[in-house]
Design a protein around this motif. Structure first.
Motif, PDB file in Angstrom:
ATOM      1  N   PHE A 290       0.915  -1.269  -0.023  1.00 20.09           N
ATOM      2  CA  PHE A 290       0.002  -0.131   0.077  1.00 20.09           C
ATOM      3  C   PHE A 290       0.791   1.306   0.115  1.00 20.09           C
ATOM      4  CE2 PHE A 290      -1.927   3.566   2.337  1.00 20.09           C
ATOM      5  CZ  PHE A 290      -3.179   3.710   1.598  1.00 20.09           C
ATOM      6  N   ALA A 291       1.776   1.101   0.846  1.00 22.01           N
ATOM      7  CA  ALA A 291       2.656   2.252   0.834  1.00 22.01           C
ATOM      8  C   ALA A 291       3.519   2.778  -0.384  1.00 22.01           C
ATOM      9  CB  ALA A 291       3.832   2.248   1.982  1.00 22.01           C
ATOM     10  N   LEU A 292       3.861   1.474  -1.056  1.00 20.45           N
ATOM     11  CA  LEU A 292       4.588   1.884  -2.396  1.00 20.45           C
ATOM     12  C   LEU A 292       3.745   2.180  -3.257  1.00 20.45           C
ATOM     13  CD1 LEU A 292       7.090  -1.010  -3.711  1.00 20.45           C
ATOM     14  CD2 LEU A 292       5.213  -0.187  -4.978  1.00 20.45           C
ATOM     15  N   LEU A 293       2.571   1.573  -3.402  1.00 21.96           N
ATOM     16  CA  LEU A 293       1.579   2.253  -4.533  1.00 21.96           C
ATOM     17  C   LEU A 293       1.050   3.533  -4.273  1.00 21.96           C
ATOM     18  CD1 LEU A 293      -0.535  -1.098  -5.132  1.00 21.96           C
ATOM     19  CD2 LEU A 293       1.333  -0.243  -6.623  1.00 21.96           C
ATOM     20  N   PHE A 294       0.875   4.046  -2.973  1.00 22.97           N
ATOM     21  CA  PHE A 294       0.365   5.168  -2.707  1.00 22.97           C
ATOM     22  C   PHE A 294       1.566   6.412  -3.070  1.00 22.97           C
ATOM     23  CE2 PHE A 294       0.135   8.198   0.677  1.00 22.97           C
ATOM     24  CZ  PHE A 294      -0.936   9.060   0.484  1.00 22.97           C
ATOM     25  N   ALA A 295       2.657   6.099  -2.514  1.00 24.31           N
ATOM     26  CA  ALA A 295       3.753   7.007  -2.934  1.00 24.31           C
ATOM     27  C   ALA A 295       4.031   7.168  -4.377  1.00 24.31           C
ATOM     28  CB  ALA A 295       4.940   6.443  -2.197  1.00 24.31           C
ATOM     29  N   MET A 296       4.190   5.926  -5.099  1.00 23.43           N
ATOM     30  CA  MET A 296       4.496   6.151  -6.393  1.00 23.43           C
ATOM     31  C   MET A 296       3.120   7.010  -7.162  1.00 23.43           C
ATOM     32  SD  MET A 296       6.160   2.677  -7.912  1.00 23.43           S
ATOM     33  CE  MET A 296       4.576   1.601  -7.684  1.00 23.43           C
ATOM     34  N   SER A 297       1.869   6.422  -6.720  1.00 27.05           N
ATOM     35  CA  SER A 297       0.790   7.062  -7.553  1.00 27.05           C
ATOM     36  C   SER A 297       0.850   8.764  -7.138  1.00 27.05           C
ATOM     37  CB  SER A 297      -0.704   6.545  -7.111  1.00 27.05           C
ATOM     38  OG  SER A 297      -0.801   5.107  -7.418  1.00 27.05           O
ATOM     39  N   THR A 298       1.258   9.169  -5.961  1.00 30.64           N
ATOM     40  CA  THR A 298       1.079  10.374  -5.435  1.00 30.64           C
ATOM     41  C   THR A 298       2.252  11.185  -6.286  1.00 30.64           C
ATOM     42  OG1 THR A 298       0.416  10.019  -3.402  1.00 30.64           O
ATOM     43  CG2 THR A 298       1.569  12.099  -3.514  1.00 30.64           C
ATOM     44  N   ALA A 299       3.394  10.667  -6.465  1.00 30.17           N
ATOM     45  CA  ALA A 299       4.489  11.550  -7.132  1.00 30.17           C
ATOM     46  C   ALA A 299       4.054  11.367  -8.626  1.00 30.17           C
ATOM     47  CB  ALA A 299       5.940  10.534  -7.255  1.00 30.17           C
ATOM     48  N   LEU A 300       3.554  10.557  -9.157  1.00 25.08           N
ATOM     49  CA  LEU A 300       3.151  10.400 -10.671  1.00 25.08           C
ATOM     50  C   LEU A 300       1.968  11.395 -10.740  1.00 25.08           C
ATOM     51  CD1 LEU A 300       3.443   9.188 -13.355  1.00 25.08           C
ATOM     52  CD2 LEU A 300       1.796   7.217 -12.670  1.00 25.08           C
ATOM     53  N   VAL A 301       1.099  11.492  -9.969  1.00 22.75           N
ATOM     54  CA  VAL A 301       0.040  12.379 -10.369  1.00 22.75           C
ATOM     55  C   VAL A 301       0.410  13.824 -10.244  1.00 22.75           C
ATOM     56  CG1 VAL A 301      -2.176  13.233  -9.361  1.00 22.75           C
ATOM     57  CG2 VAL A 301      -2.084  10.718  -9.714  1.00 22.75           C
ATOM     58  N   ILE A 302       1.095  14.104  -9.414  1.00 22.63           N
ATOM     59  CA  ILE A 302       1.728  15.578  -9.137  1.00 22.63           C
ATOM     60  C   ILE A 302       2.266  15.833 -10.498  1.00 22.63           C
ATOM     61  CG2 ILE A 302       3.480  16.925  -7.930  1.00 22.63           C
ATOM     62  CD1 ILE A 302       2.416  15.552  -5.371  1.00 22.63           C
ATOM     63  N   ARG A 303       3.401  14.958 -10.763  1.00 23.15           N
ATOM     64  CA  ARG A 303       4.192  15.319 -12.106  1.00 23.15           C
ATOM     65  C   ARG A 303       3.369  15.184 -13.400  1.00 23.15           C
ATOM     66  NH1 ARG A 303       7.091  18.282 -14.375  1.00 23.15           N
ATOM     67  NH2 ARG A 303       8.328  17.199 -16.358  1.00 23.15           N
ATOM     68  N   LEU A 304       2.651  14.428 -13.619  1.00 23.60           N
ATOM     69  CA  LEU A 304       1.732  14.506 -14.743  1.00 23.60           C
ATOM     70  C   LEU A 304       0.634  15.621 -14.693  1.00 23.60           C
ATOM     71  CD1 LEU A 304       0.384  10.877 -15.239  1.00 23.60           C
ATOM     72  CD2 LEU A 304       2.219  11.870 -16.461  1.00 23.60           C
ATOM     73  N   ALA A 305       0.421  16.243 -13.661  1.00 28.56           N
ATOM     74  CA  ALA A 305      -0.502  17.438 -13.532  1.00 28.56           C
ATOM     75  C   ALA A 305       0.229  18.419 -13.795  1.00 28.56           C
ATOM     76  CB  ALA A 305      -1.035  17.444 -12.195  1.00 28.56           C
ATOM     77  N   ALA A 306       1.504  18.628 -13.286  1.00 31.52           N
ATOM     78  CA  ALA A 306       2.286  19.575 -13.859  1.00 31.52           C
ATOM     79  C   ALA A 306       2.593  19.865 -15.468  1.00 31.52           C
ATOM     80  CB  ALA A 306       3.696  19.476 -13.006  1.00 31.52           C
ATOM     81  N   ILE A 307       2.698  18.506 -15.877  1.00 26.31           N
ATOM     82  CA  ILE A 307       2.890  18.470 -17.340  1.00 26.31           C
ATOM     83  C   ILE A 307       1.713  18.895 -18.175  1.00 26.31           C
ATOM     84  CG2 ILE A 307       3.426  17.056 -19.488  1.00 26.31           C
ATOM     85  CD1 ILE A 307       5.010  15.241 -17.532  1.00 26.31           C
ATOM     86  N   ARG A 308       0.526  18.361 -17.884  1.00 25.23           N
ATOM     87  CA  ARG A 308      -0.534  18.676 -18.262  1.00 25.23           C
ATOM     88  C   ARG A 308      -1.166  20.203 -18.233  1.00 25.23           C
ATOM     89  NH1 ARG A 308      -4.279  20.568 -20.564  1.00 25.23           N
ATOM     90  NH2 ARG A 308      -6.191  19.481 -20.920  1.00 25.23           N
ATOM     91  N   TRP A 309      -0.902  20.587 -16.906  1.00 23.53           N
ATOM     92  CA  TRP A 309      -1.463  22.153 -16.761  1.00 23.53           C
ATOM     93  C   TRP A 309      -0.453  23.260 -16.645  1.00 23.53           C
ATOM     94  CZ3 TRP A 309      -4.354  18.307 -13.932  1.00 23.53           C
ATOM     95  CH2 TRP A 309      -5.600  18.150 -14.620  1.00 23.53           C
ATOM     96  N   HIS A 310       0.939  22.918 -16.918  1.00 18.30           N
ATOM     97  CA  HIS A 310       2.013  23.788 -16.861  1.00 18.30           C
ATOM     98  C   HIS A 310       2.417  24.368 -15.459  1.00 18.30           C
ATOM     99  CE1 HIS A 310       2.447  22.886 -21.299  1.00 18.30           C
ATOM    100  NE2 HIS A 310       0.867  23.535 -21.378  1.00 18.30           N
ATOM    101  N   LEU A 311       2.004  23.474 -14.417  1.00 22.48           N
ATOM    102  CA  LEU A 311       2.381  24.073 -12.984  1.00 22.48           C
ATOM    103  C   LEU A 311       3.983  24.161 -12.844  1.00 22.48           C
ATOM    104  CD1 LEU A 311      -0.429  21.730 -11.377  1.00 22.48           C
ATOM    105  CD2 LEU A 311      -0.649  23.949 -12.323  1.00 22.48           C
ATOM    106  N   SER A 312       4.057  25.293 -12.202  1.00 18.28           N
ATOM    107  CA  SER A 312       5.567  25.361 -11.891  1.00 18.28           C
ATOM    108  C   SER A 312       5.461  26.368 -10.531  1.00 18.28           C
ATOM    109  CB  SER A 312       6.112  26.342 -13.114  1.00 18.28           C
ATOM    110  OG  SER A 312       5.594  27.719 -13.060  1.00 18.28           O
ATOM    111  N   LEU A 313       6.623  25.998  -9.771  1.00 19.54           N
ATOM    112  CA  LEU A 313       7.197  26.872  -8.809  1.00 19.54           C
ATOM    113  C   LEU A 313       7.424  28.271  -9.005  1.00 19.54           C
ATOM    114  CD1 LEU A 313       9.288  24.267  -6.826  1.00 19.54           C
ATOM    115  CD2 LEU A 313       6.915  24.720  -6.363  1.00 19.54           C
ATOM    116  N   PRO A 314       7.221  29.235  -8.356  1.00 18.52           N
ATOM    117  CA  PRO A 314       7.829  30.591  -8.629  1.00 18.52           C
ATOM    118  C   PRO A 314       9.331  30.752  -8.757  1.00 18.52           C
ATOM    119  CG  PRO A 314       6.406  30.516  -6.471  1.00 18.52           C
ATOM    120  CD  PRO A 314       6.749  29.052  -6.872  1.00 18.52           C
ATOM    121  N   ALA A 315       9.438  31.474  -9.748  1.00 21.63           N
ATOM    122  CA  ALA A 315      10.938  31.441 -10.204  1.00 21.63           C
ATOM    123  C   ALA A 315      11.621  32.717  -9.090  1.00 21.63           C
ATOM    124  CB  ALA A 315      11.229  31.998 -11.376  1.00 21.63           C
ATOM    125  N   PHE A 316      12.985  32.246  -9.001  1.00 18.96           N
ATOM    126  CA  PHE A 316      13.568  33.412  -8.044  1.00 18.96           C
ATOM    127  C   PHE A 316      14.172  34.394  -9.083  1.00 18.96           C
ATOM    128  CE2 PHE A 316      17.827  34.322  -5.890  1.00 18.96           C
ATOM    129  CZ  PHE A 316      17.278  34.964  -4.981  1.00 18.96           C
TER     130      PHE A 316
END
Length: 207
Positions: free
Chosen positions: A175-201
């Protein structure tokens, strides 16, 4: 019984090898260049992790199956990708996102297995997840993705924290393995799909 950690590690190796091979294809490298880029992308982060942890020889020297997976992935890429139809542009970032999620959890698990603290385990997961991609991007003369404003390392860090905290709270390993992988993957794919980014310095210099 299937060793799921080992299975996902080999899957991550194949996915990152594919990412490296596709990047080499975009830069029109020769077959040796494709093999080199696929290899450093697939095993670069894990090699840095093992060197820092003092786990030597590093994992792919102890187990040649990793090299076999890389060679097979490169061969399959040559056979099925080198066709007139162009590879969709989203394939490379999606493959990279999947590899990031897989290797993050593998790196955290490796650090926890040698009884390091949760914080250090998350750092080892980050190094495992982004190390190979950094080497790949540098060889392609690009600014590494982890150093851009686009959300990348953040996904790895959150995934590593999810895995560590889940185990600390007594969750089952799978459960821990799948939960962590899914979380990281969803965040990264969401960033790709909606061009999410952190504020630039942006350091403004006086006129």
């Amino acid at each position: 019984m299937i060793d799921w950690i080992y299975f996902f590690d080999l899957c991550g190796t194949a996915v990152f090898a594919l990412s490296g091979a596709l990047a080499a294809g975009r830069h029109k490298m020769d077959p040796f260049g494709v093999l080199v880029l696929a290899s450093v992308t697939a095993i670069g982060g894990g090699s840095i992790r093992d060197a820092l942890l003092g786990t030597t020889p590093v994992f792919w020297i102890q187990d040649p199956n990793y090299i076999t997976v890389i060679l097979a992935t490169v061969l399959v890429t040559f056979i099925f990708v080198r066709k007139p139809k162009r590879v969709p542009r989203y394939i490379l970032p999606v493959a990279d996102a999947l590899g990031l999620a897989l290797f993050t959890v593998i790196g955290v698990e490796k650090a926890l297995s040698v009884e390091l603290s949760g914080m250090i385990a998350v750092v080892m997961g980050l190094i495992t997840g982004v190390g190979g991609g950094i080497i790949r991007d540098l060889l392609c003369q690009q600014v590494p993705m982890v150093l851009r404003t686009e959300i990348y390392a953040t996904a790895s860090i959150v995934g590593g924290i999810c895995y560590t905290v889940s185990l600390h709270w007594g969750a089952a390993d799978m459960f821990a393995l799948l939960f962590a992988m899914s979380t990281a993957l969803v965040i990264r794919l969401a960033a790709i799909r909606w061009h999410l980014s952190l504020p630039a310095f942006d350091l403004k210099t006086p006129q």
